[in-house]
Design a protein around this motif. Structure first.
Motif, PDB file in Angstrom:
ATOM      1  N   LEU A  19       7.123 -24.993  39.453  1.00  0.00           N
ATOM      2  CA  LEU A  19       6.454 -23.744  39.475  1.00  0.00           C
ATOM      3  C   LEU A  19       7.145 -22.383  39.695  1.00  0.00           C
ATOM      4  O   LEU A  19       6.963 -21.235  39.160  1.00  0.00           O
ATOM      5  N   GLY A  20       8.589 -22.333  40.546  1.00  0.00           N
ATOM      6  CA  GLY A  20       9.359 -21.652  40.705  1.00  0.00           C
ATOM      7  C   GLY A  20       9.805 -21.039  39.229  1.00  0.00           C
ATOM      8  O   GLY A  20      10.139 -19.844  38.752  1.00  0.00           O
ATOM      9  N   GLY A  21      10.174 -22.148  38.398  1.00  0.00           N
ATOM     10  CA  GLY A  21      10.534 -21.910  36.933  1.00  0.00           C
ATOM     11  C   GLY A  21       9.750 -21.297  36.087  1.00  0.00           C
ATOM     12  O   GLY A  21       9.961 -20.153  35.405  1.00  0.00           O
ATOM     13  N   CYS A  22       8.451 -21.487  36.205  1.00  0.00           N
ATOM     14  CA  CYS A  22       7.252 -20.787  35.628  1.00  0.00           C
ATOM     15  C   CYS A  22       7.205 -19.289  36.053  1.00  0.00           C
ATOM     16  O   CYS A  22       6.786 -18.367  35.473  1.00  0.00           O
ATOM     17  N   CYS A  23       7.203 -19.046  37.376  1.00  0.00           N
ATOM     18  CA  CYS A  23       7.220 -17.538  38.050  1.00  0.00           C
ATOM     19  C   CYS A  23       8.566 -17.001  37.458  1.00  0.00           C
ATOM     20  O   CYS A  23       8.296 -15.683  37.092  1.00  0.00           O
ATOM     21  N   PHE A  24       9.614 -17.336  37.508  1.00  0.00           N
ATOM     22  CA  PHE A  24      10.707 -16.867  36.816  1.00  0.00           C
ATOM     23  C   PHE A  24      10.628 -16.358  35.442  1.00  0.00           C
ATOM     24  O   PHE A  24      10.886 -15.155  35.182  1.00  0.00           O
ATOM     25  N   MET A  25       9.903 -17.127  34.652  1.00  0.00           N
ATOM     26  CA  MET A  25       9.523 -16.792  33.161  1.00  0.00           C
ATOM     27  C   MET A  25       8.856 -15.737  33.131  1.00  0.00           C
ATOM     28  O   MET A  25       8.893 -14.876  32.164  1.00  0.00           O
ATOM     29  N   LEU A  26       7.859 -15.565  33.970  1.00  0.00           N
ATOM     30  CA  LEU A  26       6.792 -14.454  34.051  1.00  0.00           C
ATOM     31  C   LEU A  26       7.421 -13.024  34.544  1.00  0.00           C
ATOM     32  O   LEU A  26       7.497 -11.807  33.940  1.00  0.00           O
ATOM     33  N   VAL A  27       8.309 -13.094  35.664  1.00  0.00           N
ATOM     34  CA  VAL A  27       9.282 -12.037  35.701  1.00  0.00           C
ATOM     35  C   VAL A  27      10.144 -11.494  34.728  1.00  0.00           C
ATOM     36  O   VAL A  27      10.351 -10.454  34.495  1.00  0.00           O
ATOM     37  N   ALA A  28      10.754 -12.548  34.154  1.00  0.00           N
ATOM     38  CA  ALA A  28      11.677 -12.136  33.091  1.00  0.00           C
ATOM     39  C   ALA A  28      11.214 -11.673  31.753  1.00  0.00           C
ATOM     40  O   ALA A  28      11.674 -10.940  31.098  1.00  0.00           O
ATOM     41  N   TYR A  29       9.758 -11.980  31.655  1.00  0.00           N
ATOM     42  CA  TYR A  29       9.060 -11.222  30.424  1.00  0.00           C
ATOM     43  C   TYR A  29       8.793  -9.735  30.895  1.00  0.00           C
ATOM     44  O   TYR A  29       8.923  -9.088  29.924  1.00  0.00           O
ATOM     45  N   PHE A  30       8.546  -9.532  32.062  1.00  0.00           N
ATOM     46  CA  PHE A  30       8.589  -8.011  32.345  1.00  0.00           C
ATOM     47  C   PHE A  30       9.663  -7.252  32.520  1.00  0.00           C
ATOM     48  O   PHE A  30      10.095  -6.015  32.398  1.00  0.00           O
ATOM     49  N   CYS A  31      10.833  -7.910  33.116  1.00  0.00           N
ATOM     50  CA  CYS A  31      11.878  -7.453  33.415  1.00  0.00           C
ATOM     51  C   CYS A  31      13.089  -7.827  32.358  1.00  0.00           C
ATOM     52  O   CYS A  31      13.560  -9.095  32.497  1.00  0.00           O
ATOM     53  N   ARG A  32      13.634  -7.302  31.473  1.00  0.00           N
ATOM     54  CA  ARG A  32      14.257  -7.873  30.301  1.00  0.00           C
ATOM     55  C   ARG A  32      15.797  -7.888  30.428  1.00  0.00           C
ATOM     56  O   ARG A  32      16.605  -8.145  29.567  1.00  0.00           O
ATOM     57  N   ASN A  33      16.100  -7.149  31.530  1.00  0.00           N
ATOM     58  CA  ASN A  33      17.715  -7.018  31.847  1.00  0.00           C
ATOM     59  C   ASN A  33      18.308  -8.170  32.492  1.00  0.00           C
ATOM     60  O   ASN A  33      17.774  -8.489  33.853  1.00  0.00           O
ATOM     61  N   TRP A  34      19.131  -8.741  31.962  1.00  0.00           N
ATOM     62  CA  TRP A  34      19.621 -10.217  32.578  1.00  0.00           C
ATOM     63  C   TRP A  34      20.426  -9.941  33.730  1.00  0.00           C
ATOM     64  O   TRP A  34      20.352 -10.540  34.726  1.00  0.00           O
ATOM     65  N   ARG A  35      21.071  -8.895  33.863  1.00  0.00           N
ATOM     66  CA  ARG A  35      21.843  -8.611  35.543  1.00  0.00           C
ATOM     67  C   ARG A  35      20.739  -8.118  36.607  1.00  0.00           C
ATOM     68  O   ARG A  35      20.833  -8.724  37.532  1.00  0.00           O
ATOM     69  N   TRP A  36      19.819  -7.623  36.222  1.00  0.00           N
ATOM     70  CA  TRP A  36      18.889  -7.189  37.062  1.00  0.00           C
ATOM     71  C   TRP A  36      18.083  -8.514  37.667  1.00  0.00           C
ATOM     72  O   TRP A  36      17.845  -8.731  38.734  1.00  0.00           O
ATOM     73  N   LEU A  37      17.773  -9.544  36.661  1.00  0.00           N
ATOM     74  CA  LEU A  37      17.111 -10.766  36.914  1.00  0.00           C
ATOM     75  C   LEU A  37      18.152 -11.401  37.689  1.00  0.00           C
ATOM     76  O   LEU A  37      17.476 -11.992  38.863  1.00  0.00           O
ATOM     77  N   VAL A  38      19.230 -11.650  37.424  1.00  0.00           N
ATOM     78  CA  VAL A  38      20.334 -12.367  38.477  1.00  0.00           C
ATOM     79  C   VAL A  38      20.248 -11.742  39.917  1.00  0.00           C
ATOM     80  O   VAL A  38      20.291 -12.551  40.725  1.00  0.00           O
ATOM     81  N   ARG A  39      20.616 -10.369  39.819  1.00  0.00           N
ATOM     82  CA  ARG A  39      20.786  -9.855  41.085  1.00  0.00           C
ATOM     83  C   ARG A  39      19.499  -9.958  42.066  1.00  0.00           C
ATOM     84  O   ARG A  39      19.689  -9.960  43.289  1.00  0.00           O
ATOM     85  N   TYR A  40      18.467  -9.188  41.776  1.00  0.00           N
ATOM     86  CA  TYR A  40      17.244  -9.166  42.260  1.00  0.00           C
ATOM     87  C   TYR A  40      15.934 -10.068  42.357  1.00  0.00           C
ATOM     88  O   TYR A  40      15.249 -10.176  43.217  1.00  0.00           O
ATOM     89  N   SER A  41      15.825 -10.799  41.069  1.00  0.00           N
ATOM     90  CA  SER A  41      15.079 -11.908  40.995  1.00  0.00           C
ATOM     91  C   SER A  41      15.190 -13.146  41.515  1.00  0.00           C
ATOM     92  O   SER A  41      14.564 -14.088  41.903  1.00  0.00           O
TER      93      SER A  41
END
Length: 195
Positions: A144-166
């Motif tokens: 479920l966490g992996g699915c939620c992360f994919m949803l967040v990654a769909y809207f936030c495309r910057n990989w650095r932001w994803l690692v830092r904040y998500s």
């Protein structure tokens, strides 16, 4: 996986002659592949990094399993978790792909061991009646966490932001839950036997 190229404006890597295509920087966000230029003749670095990550994950299990028997599950889980979170957050700030791979490898040493020890401690504290259900729930929460992360990654495309904040900040916030974690009864029993 975080090394995958994305669809978009395509450019053929003629130097390989295989017709491989990778996205060039045409948007206002960067991917890991384009940021570190891991395409064409440098795409071998992606496969190498994936191999190193899985090797480090196996090493983490080898390191932290005896540590959890010696010092307790709770201490080993906290150490593995903090090692993973700190190096993962630091990896989003580096500008060199080798430094990024090194930090992510250290992070995988802790994260792979963390997941394994969580599964072990959950089985140790669960009664026989609910052991199967608790094992399913922990694996379901991971999916479920992996699915939620994919949803967040769909809207936030910057990989650095994803690692830092998500990833890093939610993991740091969730680490306060370790304060309420009980020591494993099996570890307490085994430590009494060795006294």
């Amino acid at each position: 996986f975080f090394f995958q190229a994305e669809d978009g404006i395509r450019d053929f890597c003629l130097s390989r002659g295989l017709g491989d295509v990778y996205k060039r920087q045409a948007y206002d966000y960067d991917t890991l592949v384009t940021d570190y230029q891991l395409y064409c003749e440098r795409q071998w670095i992606r496969s190498f990094a994936e191999s190193i990550l899985f090797l480090c994950g196996a090493c983490g299990s080898i390191i932290f399993s005896p540590l959890s028997d010696l010092k307790g599950r709770k201490a080993a889980i906290i150490l593995a978790f903090m090692l993973s979170v700190v190096t993962m957050a630091a990896a989003s700030f580096v500008d060199n792909h080798w430094a990024y791979i090194a930090l992510q490898s250290i992070s995988w040493i802790g994260m792979d061991a963390f997941f394994g020890m969580c599964f072990v401690i959950l089985n140790e504290i669960s009664s026989m009646k609910f052991r199967e259900q608790s094992s399913v729930i922990i694996n379901l929460s991971y999916a479920l966490g992996g699915c939620c992360f994919m949803l967040v990654a769909y809207f936030c495309r910057n990989w650095r932001w994803l690692v830092r904040y998500s990833i890093s900040i939610p993991l740091i916030v969730s680490s306060f839950g370790f304060l309420f974690m009980e020591t494993s009864p099996k570890y307490l029993f085994l430590s009494l036997i060795h006294i």
